[in-house]
Write an enzyme that holds these catalytic residues in place. Structure first.
Site, PDB file in Angstrom:
ATOM      1  CB  SER A 123      -3.522   3.948  -0.109  1.00  0.00           C
ATOM      2  OG  SER A 123      -2.219   4.346  -0.401  1.00  0.00           O
ATOM      3  CG  ASP A 175       0.006   5.433  -3.381  1.00  0.00           C
ATOM      4  OD1 ASP A 175      -0.077   6.557  -3.913  1.00  0.00           O
ATOM      5  OD2 ASP A 175      -0.334   5.234  -2.200  1.00  0.00           O
ATOM      6  CG  ASP A 183      -4.154   7.283  -1.975  1.00  0.00           C
ATOM      7  OD1 ASP A 183      -2.994   6.842  -2.170  1.00  0.00           O
ATOM      8  OD2 ASP A 183      -4.545   7.671  -0.857  1.00  0.00           O
ATOM      9  CG  ASP A 198      -0.903   8.629  -0.135  1.00  0.00           C
ATOM     10  OD1 ASP A 198      -0.483   7.626  -0.751  1.00  0.00           O
ATOM     11  OD2 ASP A 198      -1.471   8.560   0.978  1.00  0.00           O
ATOM     12  CG  ASN A 206       5.800   4.029   2.305  1.00  0.00           C
ATOM     13  OD1 ASN A 206       5.904   5.237   2.104  1.00  0.00           O
ATOM     14  ND2 ASN A 206       5.045   3.543   3.262  1.00  0.00           N
ATOM     15  N   PRO A 220       3.935  -5.098  14.174  1.00  0.00           N
ATOM     16  CG  PRO A 220       2.510  -4.625  15.956  1.00  0.00           C
ATOM     17  CD  PRO A 220       3.956  -4.668  15.576  1.00  0.00           C
ATOM     18  NE  ARG A 255       3.537  -4.795   5.656  1.00  0.00           N
ATOM     19  CZ  ARG A 255       2.240  -4.661   5.892  1.00  0.00           C
ATOM     20  NH1 ARG A 255       1.825  -4.329   7.099  1.00  0.00           N
ATOM     21  NH2 ARG A 255       1.353  -4.855   4.930  1.00  0.00           N
TER      22      ARG A 255
END
Length: 558
Positions: A78, A297, A299, A301, A397, A521, A529
């Site tokens: 990805s 992105d 790939d 998606d 995202n 995590p 993050r």
């Protein structure tokens, strides 16, 4: 005359010998631990050949367990940088692998020797009650990464161990969403979902888009950053099918240039850096009034949109939250215009994660659109969206889609329009159900979804953006020695462990106006993050720094 058990034992021995022969070519590297997570397996491509061989074994077992249903295998990483690669399995409905099988994937991948692999494989056959005489059907594909061909060879070695007991269909190089579509369409015995081919995918979406845009086209030109990935190929194929209804200008299409994939471009770059890709900026077209652009992105998606604010001369991001809000509001309006009876009433809702901007959630709930918050990961969003008749889910995202339930489709097809407006609304809702990839987030499909809604509203990017103002936010990646000590709860909005850290985070949040922060995590990297948002950019920065320091302290780095 040989007894049936003896014949079965012989066949099993032959199969194990074939698996052993292949496994010896792809031994597991020492000191590497694999975990099948939300994105499947994902790490440096050099560490993956043994995993691909073993994933093939599991895919065949999954297909045989489901009496020959087609299972998908996608080789991609990805938005990750080019040295990485990965693999994930796709279930017959086009959804992610059944979570109960993720443990089996992890177990097979981590068998240290060929002998332990054979033992584990035999145990799984028994434990999962797999009839090895059942047929198996596998469809697979890869993205444009240079490591893809070698990993596909390892996958094929695993499939070949079963001999004629497995039928395979290679889609070659294609996007993750197209692979999901083909899996879903192949398993749809009614034939209504679409032809199970790349051409079938393009034709289905082109037809639905033409229905939705009607005489409103041709639309304003759209600039598309393809992240130098496989989305460039898919976009070219699709526009050849669609024609000039949507003039598209592809950028970052260098799929054969080493190191170009996702490098300073693509949806993840734009979302995390909050800026135009340098190549897009250099193209100069953003200075033209009303110009909008989007980024896929690696790939294809995920998708995010953006534009240059005319009066402020600033970058403006239209991310997954902005897409979800606009789409949900528009579909809600169509449902109202359809004038369905009380018995036919359709329930629409939006599913978000903790990463969703607080302003988007507030905007939706203030307009009586239900919002569900779930843990990060497509499988959580997808399943929650299935609880609505029409479920809109997008991660901030840019990964997301819209699910129309069987009940919604049946209701719309059986509804009796009460006026021309009602008839059009029903027609458009059905066309949207065809345009949207029901299996998974799909940058190309979502791009067309956005363009269709903008065309109906008569909007450009500024009008779309005007609905609400995002709270300033920051996303910080913090590398830690051991991410497993961080345990999230409450749809990942709070930390259960380390004990006491959540209280310190909440104390930091109270010190800034409209402060919100959480720590989770990573599912694929040795990091956590930190997300922070507040009323002002200065306060968002301050909160992010404070919480980052708290994380470092808790992990023993300070």
């Amino acid at each position: 005359m040989s007894s049936s058990p003896t014949k079965a034992a012989h066949e099993h021995a032959v199969l194990l010998n074939a698996i052993a022969e292949g496994a010896n070519q792809y031994p597991k590297p020492e000191h590497v631990n694999y975990t099948y997570g939300t994105a499947g397996f994902r790490t440096l491509a050099s560490k993956l050949p043994s995993v691909l061989f073993r994933v093939a074994l599991l895919a065949v077992l999954r297909s045989k367990r489901l009496e020959g249903a087609t299972i998908g295998v996608m080789v991609t990483a990805s938005h990750n940088p080019e040295p990485d690669n990965g693999v994930k399995l796709v279930d017959p409905s086009g959804e992610m692998l059944d979570p109960t099988w993720e443990h089996h994937a992890t177990t097979l991948a981590n068998c240290p020797t060929t002998e332990s692999l054979l033992s584990t494989f035999t145990t799984l056959v028994t434990h999962l009650r797999v009839d090895l005489h059942q047929p198996a059907n596998i469809v697979y594909a890869r993205d444009t990464r240079p490591s893809g061909p070698d990993l596909i060879k390892a996958l094929e070695a695993g499939l070949n161990a079963f001999g004629d007991g497995v039928k395979v269909n290679s889609l070659g190089v294609t996007t993750t969403p197209i692979l999901h579509y083909v899996v879903k369409a192949t398993n749809d015995k009614t034939g209504e979902y679409g032809q199970p081919t790349v051409e079938g995918y393009n034709q289905k979406m082109a037809k639905a888009f033409k229905t939705l845009v009607g005489n409103k086209g041709p639309l304003a030109p759209l600039y598309v950053d393809c992240a130098n990935g496989v989305g460039a190929n898919a976009l070219a194929d699709f526009t050849a099918t669609l024609g000039d209804l949507l003039p598209v200008h592809p950028l970052n299409t260098a799929t054969g240039t080493p190191g170009a994939l996702n490098h300073h471009c693509g949806a993840d770059f734009v979302k995390t850096k909050q800026q135009f890709p340098p190549s897009v900026q250099a193209a100069g077209f953003l200075n033209k009034r009303g110009t909008r652009a989007c980024s896929f992105d690696g790939d294809a998606d995920r998708i995010v949109y953006y534009y240059l604010h005319e009066s402020k001369n600033t970058f403006r991001l239209l991310d997954g939250d902005k897409i979800a809000v606009m789409v949900a509001m528009f579909l809600g309006d169509l449902i109202a215009k359809a004038k369905l009876t009380e018995d036919e009433k359709l329930y629409l809702g939006v599913v978000q994660t903790a990463y969703a901007n607080g302003s988007s959630t507030k905007y939706l709930t203030s307009r009586n659109i239900p919002v569900t918050c779930v843990s990060t990961g497509v499988k959580h969003l997808h399943h929650a969206a299935q609880r609505y008749d029409i479920g809109v889910y997008f991660e901030a995202n840019g990964h997301g889609t819209v699910l129309f339930s069987d009940n919604a489709i049946k209701t719309l097809k059986g509804a009796s329009p009460t006026s021309p407006e009602s008839a059009n609304a029903i027609k458009y809702l059905l066309a949207f159900s065809e345009l949207i990839n029901q299996a998974v987030g799909d940058a190309l499909s979502d791009m067309l979804l956005v363009e269709a809604v903008l065309a109906h509203r008569g909007w450009g990017a500024p009008e779309w953006d005007a609905g609400y103002e995002d709270l300033p936010n920051r996303l910080v990646k913090v590398e830690v020695p051991d991410r497993s000590i961080f345990v999230a709860t409450d749809a990942e909005r709070k930390l259960a462990y380390p004990v006491g850290l959540q209280e310190h985070i909440e104390e930091a949040m109270r010190k800034v106006e409209m402060g919100r922060s959480f720590v989770r995590p990573s599912g694929t990297e040795d990091c956590v993050r930190v997300y922070a948002e507040a009323k002002s950019s200065v306060e968002a920065d301050s909160l992010a720094i404070t919480v980052t320091d708290l994380v470092k302290l808790a992990s023993g780095q300070v």
